[in-house]
Design a protein around this motif. Structure first.
Motif, short mmCIF file in Angstrom:
data_model
loop_
_atom_site.label_atom_id
_atom_site.label_comp_id
_atom_site.label_asym_id
_atom_site.label_seq_id
_atom_site.Cartn_x
_atom_site.Cartn_y
_atom_site.Cartn_z
N GLU A 134 96.32 7.31 10.26
CA GLU A 134 97.27 8.29 9.74
C GLU A 134 96.84 8.78 8.36
O GLU A 134 96.94 9.97 8.04
N TYR A 135 96.33 7.87 7.53
CA TYR A 135 95.87 8.28 6.21
C TYR A 135 94.66 9.21 6.32
O TYR A 135 94.52 10.17 5.55
N LEU A 136 93.74 8.92 7.26
CA LEU A 136 92.60 9.81 7.45
C LEU A 136 93.04 11.21 7.85
O LEU A 136 92.50 12.22 7.36
N ARG A 137 94.04 11.29 8.73
CA ARG A 137 94.53 12.61 9.13
C ARG A 137 95.22 13.30 7.96
O ARG A 137 95.04 14.52 7.75
N GLU A 138 96.02 12.56 7.19
CA GLU A 138 96.69 13.17 6.03
C GLU A 138 95.67 13.61 4.99
O GLU A 138 95.85 14.65 4.32
N ASN A 139 94.58 12.84 4.81
CA ASN A 139 93.55 13.25 3.85
C ASN A 139 92.86 14.55 4.28
O ASN A 139 92.47 15.38 3.45
N GLN A 140 92.69 14.74 5.59
CA GLN A 140 92.11 16.00 6.07
C GLN A 140 93.03 17.18 5.73
O GLN A 140 92.57 18.23 5.27
N LEU A 141 94.34 16.99 5.96
CA LEU A 141 95.27 18.06 5.62
C LEU A 141 95.32 18.28 4.11
O LEU A 141 95.41 19.42 3.64
N SER A 142 95.22 17.18 3.34
CA SER A 142 95.25 17.33 1.88
C SER A 142 94.00 18.06 1.38
O SER A 142 94.06 18.87 0.45
N ALA A 143 92.85 17.77 2.01
CA ALA A 143 91.62 18.45 1.59
C ALA A 143 91.70 19.95 1.87
O ALA A 143 91.21 20.77 1.07
N SER A 144 92.31 20.30 3.01
CA SER A 144 92.44 21.74 3.31
C SER A 144 93.42 22.42 2.38
O SER A 144 93.28 23.62 2.09
N ASN A 145 94.41 21.68 1.85
CA ASN A 145 95.41 22.25 0.93
C ASN A 145 95.03 22.04 -0.53
O ASN A 145 95.80 22.45 -1.41
N GLY A 146 93.92 21.39 -0.80
CA GLY A 146 93.48 21.18 -2.17
C GLY A 146 94.18 20.04 -2.87
O GLY A 146 94.23 20.03 -4.11
N ALA A 180 94.88 15.77 -3.66
CA ALA A 180 94.07 14.56 -3.82
C ALA A 180 94.24 13.66 -2.60
O ALA A 180 95.37 13.49 -2.12
N PRO A 181 93.18 13.09 -2.09
CA PRO A 181 93.31 12.23 -0.90
C PRO A 181 93.90 10.86 -1.27
O PRO A 181 93.83 10.41 -2.41
N LYS A 182 94.48 10.22 -0.24
CA LYS A 182 95.03 8.87 -0.43
C LYS A 182 93.94 7.84 -0.15
O LYS A 182 92.99 8.10 0.55
N LYS A 183 94.17 6.66 -0.71
CA LYS A 183 93.23 5.56 -0.49
C LYS A 183 93.56 4.90 0.85
O LYS A 183 94.68 4.47 1.10
N VAL A 184 92.56 4.84 1.71
CA VAL A 184 92.76 4.27 3.04
C VAL A 184 92.71 2.74 2.93
O VAL A 184 91.73 2.19 2.42
N PRO A 185 93.75 2.00 3.39
CA PRO A 185 93.79 0.53 3.23
C PRO A 185 92.96 -0.19 4.30
O PRO A 185 93.50 -0.85 5.20
N TYR A 186 91.63 -0.08 4.17
CA TYR A 186 90.78 -0.76 5.14
C TYR A 186 90.84 -2.27 5.01
O TYR A 186 90.70 -3.02 5.99
N ARG A 187 91.05 -2.78 3.78
CA ARG A 187 90.98 -4.22 3.53
C ARG A 187 92.24 -4.97 3.95
O ARG A 187 92.30 -6.19 3.83
N ASP A 188 93.26 -4.28 4.45
CA ASP A 188 94.48 -4.97 4.87
C ASP A 188 94.29 -5.74 6.17
O ASP A 188 95.13 -6.58 6.52
N SER A 189 93.23 -5.44 6.90
CA SER A 189 92.99 -6.13 8.16
C SER A 189 91.49 -6.31 8.33
O SER A 189 90.68 -5.50 7.86
N LYS A 190 91.09 -7.39 9.01
CA LYS A 190 89.67 -7.66 9.24
C LYS A 190 89.05 -6.61 10.16
O LYS A 190 87.90 -6.21 9.97
N ILE A 191 89.79 -6.16 11.15
CA ILE A 191 89.22 -5.25 12.14
C ILE A 191 88.91 -3.89 11.51
O ILE A 191 87.89 -3.26 11.79
N THR A 192 89.79 -3.42 10.60
CA THR A 192 89.53 -2.14 9.93
C THR A 192 88.46 -2.29 8.85
O THR A 192 87.66 -1.37 8.63
#
Length: 544
Positions: free
Chosen positions: A86-98, A100-112
């Motif tokens: 969801e954060y990746l999708r929101e960052n794409q929309l934020s980039a198109s609207n100019g 700042a992107p959000k930080k994606v919480p990859y470290r919250d889980s081992k699989i991500t």
């Protein structure tokens, strides 16, 4: 990968499992034989197959303890994966609207955290969603399909793969292999120059061997120059031949291109016709599929109707079997009742027959006794009339009174006891000419207590009943032939015990009780006034 048993699944995945396949590509040297030992020139590709454990609801799986903690960890990791996407999708929309992107919480889980580089653009991610088409799993399927729809909107900028190029000619390994085969063939033929042959497999096409080394400061320079000119002329001639061969190849290539163009035009025409045929076949296939769906729906309706009819048939068959069982049971009960009443009727008829025969014998005995008494009276009257020494009697005394006086004083006493049960049985002293008189209202003194005389069979059947007859101060006899047994010991009560089989075949015990009354002739008479019946029955009716 760990498996476990839950209420919903016998082999439920209790962990995420990852299977990695790595492909390492390393270049060879100029000869195509040895691998270049340089880590900068190595290319590594990786394929990861990830089996994600499914999300669970504890209300449905009924997990407790370790299984509940495993379900919590699985749900948390899946929630982290969803949050990252969801954060990746929101960052794409934020980039198109100019924005700042959000930080994606990859470290919250081992699989991500493990596959962070894939989501950042260093690889390609594909997802396969597994659902269970059951009514109970509708909510879970909807959530999974929404999650899959959201992931399709995520776009990852894929990095351009880097291909290492060392400037070496391709095909050198094959050329070197062919050269070695040729050298081996020459060695087998016994040519000694084959050992000194050298070839550069760096070039696929060669104009000949390298230029020999020459020194022009020697006296033999002219000879060397002529040899060099001869070598150059050979090279030029070989180059011309190669040029001619190249022109021939170019012409053949042009001809081939023309043939391919012509074939391409023909194939395009055929493709257009095939597309038209394909469209017709597709329309026909769609129509057939529509008909198939209609027929399948009709078949489903018919199958449902058939299943309902089968259930109704089963229910009716079950009811019919129940009715037949009830009828059979009733028939058995009727047969049993019929047998029971038949046996009861036979017993009653036999009993009535015995009673009738007994009464008939009694009536005959009474009639015979009356006839005997009348005969005796007639004999006495005849003797009186014929007697000559009979004194004269007063006129007031009738012949009937004389007969009664004679009857009262001329008889001898005999004791008999009858054991036949009845409403009234006499135990009397039999006179020669009449019965002894007794007082039915005779009452004995109660202070001495009652003395019982129990008259029973020689081998009585044990009663086995809880209520037992109690006779205080009793004497039991099996045969009653002497009058003294009734009169000598002051017996006041008499009890006759009779045991017969009832209509059900059980033992029925009857106690006939009566008072012992003395008679004027010194004998005794019994007047029955009570009957007790003892039976042994089950308190609850036994099942059929």
């Amino acid at each position: 990968k760990r498996m476990g048993h839950t209420v919903l699944n016998a082999e439920s995945s209790r962990s995420h499992s990852v299977f990695n396949i790595r492909l390492v590509q390393a270049p060879t040297d100029s000869q195509g034989e040895n691998v270049v030992q340089d880590r900068q020139n190595i290319t590594v590709s990786q394929l990861s197959l990830v089996d994600l454990a499914g999300s669970e609801r504890s209300s449905r799986t009924k997990n407790t303890g370790v299984r509940l903690r495993e379900a919590g960890n699985i749900n948390n990791s899946l929630m982290t994966l969803r949050t990252c996407l969801e954060y990746l999708r929101e960052n794409q929309l934020s980039a198109s609207n100019g924005l700042a992107p959000k930080k994606v919480p990859y470290r919250d889980s081992k699989i991500t955290h493990m596959f962070k580089n894939y989501f950042d653009g260093e690889g390609q991610v594909s997802m396969i969603v597994c659902i269970n088409p059951r009514i109970e799993d509708y909510d879970e399927n909807m959530q999974v399909m929404k999650f899959a729809e959201m992931t399709q909107e995520v776009q990852i900028a894929r990095a351009t793969p880097v291909k290492q190029d060392l400037g070496l000619t391709p095909g050198r390994r094959k050329a070197n292999k062919l050269f070695k085969i040729a050298v081996n063939n020459l060695n087998e033929l016994g040519i000694p120059e084959a050992k000194d042959l050298e070839v550069d497999v760096g070039l696929v096409y060669s104009l000949g061997p390298d230029f020999p080394a020459y020194e022009m400061d020697s006296p033999e320079a002219q000879i060397k120059i002529r040899e060099l000119m001869h070598y150059l002329e050979q090279r030029i001639e070989k180059r011309k031949k190669l040029r001619a061969n190249l022109d021939i190849k170019c012409d053949s290539f042009r001809q081939m291109l023309m043939n391919l163009d012509r074939d391409n035009l023909q194939l395009r025409t055929e493709l257009a016709s095939l597309k038209a045929v394909y469209k017709q076949e597709r329309d026909r296939s769609a129509a057939l599929e529509k008909k198939v769906r209609i027929h399948e729906s009709s078949i489903d309706v018919l199958n449902n109707t058939l299943s309902k009819q089968e259930r109704q048939i089963e229910e009716l068959t079950f009811k019919l079997n129940e009715k037949e069982n009830m009828l059979t049971q009733k028939e058995h009960e009727k047969e049993k009742q019929k047998k029971k009443f038949s046996s009861k009727l036979a017993v009653e008829s036999d009993k009535n027959k015995r009673e009738f025969e007994l009464k008939l014998r009694e009536q005959r005995a009474k009639l015979q006794e009356r006839m005997r008494i009348k005969d005796e009276k007639l004999r006495l009257v005849s003797n009186i009339l014929q007697s000559e020494d009979l004194p004269s009697l007063p006129r007031s005394q009738s012949s009937e009174n004389i007969l009664n006086e004679k009857d009262r004083g001329a008889y001898t006493v005999r004791t008999e006891v009858s054991s036949v049960p009845g409403t009234r049985t006499d135990i009397y002293a039999t006179p020669r000419h009449g019965a002894a008189a007794a007082n039915n209202r005779h009452r004995r003194s109660r202070s001495a207590g009652d003395k019982w005389l129990e008259h029973r069979a020689a081998n009585p059947v044990p009663l086995g009943t809880i209520m037992q007859p109690y006779l205080k101060n009793r004497k039991s006899v099996t045969k009653l032939t002497d009058m003294k047994e009734l009169t000598a010991h002051g017996t006041t009560k008499y009890c006759l015990v009779s045991q017969d089989a009832d209509t059900d075949g059980d033992v029925e015990t009857k106690l006939y009780k009566g008072n012992v009354i003395p008679t004027c002739g010194g004998g005794a008479q019994v007047v029955f006034n009570d009957v007790e019946c003892l039976k042994q029955k089950s308190p609850v009716h036994s099942p059929t």
